[in-house]
Design a protein around this motif. Structure first.
Motif, mmCIF file in Angstrom:
data_model
loop_
_atom_site.group_PDB
_atom_site.id
_atom_site.type_symbol
_atom_site.label_atom_id
_atom_site.label_comp_id
_atom_site.label_asym_id
_atom_site.label_seq_id
_atom_site.Cartn_x
_atom_site.Cartn_y
_atom_site.Cartn_z
ATOM 1 N N THR A 258 -31.771 -2.076 -90.857
ATOM 2 C CA THR A 258 -31.930 -2.465 -89.445
ATOM 3 C C THR A 258 -30.593 -2.821 -88.819
ATOM 4 O OG1 THR A 258 -34.117 -3.370 -89.983
ATOM 5 C CG2 THR A 258 -33.141 -4.017 -87.882
ATOM 6 N N ILE A 259 -29.790 -3.595 -89.536
ATOM 7 C CA ILE A 259 -28.494 -4.026 -89.001
ATOM 8 C C ILE A 259 -27.550 -2.831 -88.854
ATOM 9 C CG2 ILE A 259 -26.461 -5.452 -89.466
ATOM 10 C CD1 ILE A 259 -28.399 -7.398 -90.914
ATOM 11 N N PHE B 288 -24.383 -1.486 -85.900
ATOM 12 C CA PHE B 288 -23.241 -0.622 -86.177
ATOM 13 C C PHE B 288 -23.496 0.840 -85.831
ATOM 14 C CE2 PHE B 288 -22.853 -4.238 -89.178
ATOM 15 C CZ PHE B 288 -21.678 -4.780 -88.668
ATOM 16 N N SER B 289 -24.599 1.081 -85.110
ATOM 17 C CA SER B 289 -24.892 2.409 -84.529
ATOM 18 C C SER B 289 -24.944 3.533 -85.558
ATOM 19 C CB SER B 289 -23.846 2.752 -83.450
ATOM 20 O OG SER B 289 -23.826 1.758 -82.446
ATOM 21 N N PHE C 101 -29.176 6.527 -92.270
ATOM 22 C CA PHE C 101 -28.314 5.523 -92.909
ATOM 23 C C PHE C 101 -28.998 4.948 -94.148
ATOM 24 C CE2 PHE C 101 -27.314 0.871 -93.102
ATOM 25 C CZ PHE C 101 -26.015 0.993 -93.593
ATOM 26 N N ASP C 102 -28.249 4.899 -95.257
ATOM 27 C CA ASP C 102 -28.761 4.355 -96.515
ATOM 28 C C ASP C 102 -27.871 3.198 -96.956
ATOM 29 O OD1 ASP C 102 -29.735 3.739 -98.996
ATOM 30 O OD2 ASP C 102 -29.396 5.718 -99.885
ATOM 31 N N PRO C 103 -28.307 1.946 -96.777
ATOM 32 C CA PRO C 103 -27.477 0.798 -97.155
ATOM 33 C C PRO C 103 -27.246 0.707 -98.661
ATOM 34 C CG PRO C 103 -29.688 0.073 -96.555
ATOM 35 C CD PRO C 103 -29.592 1.527 -96.202
ATOM 36 N N GLY C 104 -28.020 1.456 -99.436
ATOM 37 C CA GLY C 104 -27.810 1.453 -100.877
ATOM 38 C C GLY C 104 -26.571 2.214 -101.292
ATOM 39 N N THR C 105 -26.191 3.209 -100.510
ATOM 40 C CA THR C 105 -25.003 4.011 -100.827
ATOM 41 C C THR C 105 -23.852 3.744 -99.864
ATOM 42 O OG1 THR C 105 -25.877 5.848 -99.501
ATOM 43 C CG2 THR C 105 -26.392 5.829 -101.856
#
Length: 326
Positions: free
Chosen positions: A52-53, A58-59, A64-68
């Motif tokens: 979400t963030i 950060f557009s 988007f994958d926060p894990g990678t």
């Protein structure tokens, strides 16, 4: 939001952070902080995830994958550091502090008591004016409140030992009480009836290796040696090299995560104040709800440290408040 902190108080605290000099050049971090606080305030803290963030602040795209992609984690680390910087300097008198705990993005709020804050600041200013650091021979603290350290120079006039000793005595930001230096083979435990939290640092030069300074720290009451190291001639050509070695020794032995505090905790001889400082320090570095709760419980044992629900995070201020309680 914690009980007792109203929405306007949080909004005012957020505004002061966002308009501060500390955050003036950090547009992305301002946006990050504003987003997470406002989301938490409207009851959407459960939605504060890396994904979400990444998208809303950060557009990043929907893929988007926060894990990678560590973007959000990296920026959260920068935000925590900048908040710590703000509250240590420009915002030192802030009545409400915003924190982002490690391992998550939902903000927590620490509310300080204005009475204890100003009393502690006054005491701390007085102590600093007198040339002392965190504890530095605060006579009003009981002998069992903080570890007392005696440096015993047994080197019979060695230059390295003298510089090392003077450098150690100049260390101000260690939560121990440095006793006046002793010479020869005098023991601190011989002069004080309560030796539970008394430690000795021995400086020796032996005939078998006269160019080497032997440094050991012991606990006379149990006969335990906490550490032993050597400073050799090729490492001590200059006084600054010796001073650096003394500073590194102090960091390893005399700080809250150092040898003296660890030994005291394991031997179950740590005082209530030491346990309070350790719990507070752990909260500083972990920033978790569990660490916050433990720090609050320890601080609430001291009437001069109690706040409405938050914790005091500055170690020097806690020691000053313990001074006030004695």
């Amino acid at each position: 939001m914690r009980k007792g902190v109203d929405r306007q108080t949080v909004a005012d605290a957020l505004t002061r952070v966002l308009t501060s000099r500390t955050f003036a050049r950090s547009e992305r971090l301002r946006a990050f902080l504003k987003f997470v606080v406002e989301m938490e305030q409207v009851g959407l803290g459960h939605q504060l995830k890396g994904y979400t963030i990444g998208i809303d602040v950060f557009s990043r795209g929907e893929g988007f994958d926060p894990g990678t992609d560590p973007l959000v984690r990296v920026q959260a680390g920068k935000l925590r550091k900048l908040l710590n910087q703000f509250y240590a300097d420009e915002g030192i008198d802030e009545p409400l502090r915003i924190r982002i705990p490690l391992g998550g993005y939902v903000p927590v709020y620490e509310e300080a008591s204005s009475h204890t804050t100003h009393a502690a600041r006054g005491t701390e200013s007085h102590l600093r004016a007198e040339g002392v650091g965190w504890s530095a021979q605060i006579d009003h603290l009981a002998s069992s409140d903080l570890p007392r350290i005696a440096i015993i120079d047994r080197s019979t006039g060695d230059r390295k030992a003298a510089i090392f000793m003077h450098s150690l005595l100049g260390e101000r930001n260690t939560p121990v009480i440095m006793e006046p230096p002793l010479s020869g083979r005098s023991r601190l435990s011989d002069t004080r009836p309560d030796a539970t939290l008394h430690f000795e640092i021995y400086l020796d030069v032996f005939d078998r290796d006269p160019d080497c300074l032997d440094i050991s720290i012991v606990h006379p009451a149990t006969g335990s040696t906490l550490s032993r190291s050597q400073l050799r001639q090729d490492e001590a050509d200059d006084a600054m090299d010796i001073a650096l070695a003394a500073h590194q020794f102090a960091a390893a032995a005399l700080t809250i995560p150092g040898l003296v505090y660890r030994f005291s905790r394991k031997r179950k001889i740590a005082s209530p104040l030491m346990r309070c400082l350790e719990a507070t320090y752990r909260y500083q570095i972990e920033q978790t709800e569990e660490a916050l709760s433990q720090a609050r419980d320890h601080q609430n044992m001291w009437s001069s440290m109690r706040t409405s629900h938050g914790v005091i995070t500055e170690i020097p201020r806690l020691i000053a408040l313990a001074y006030l309680a004695n």
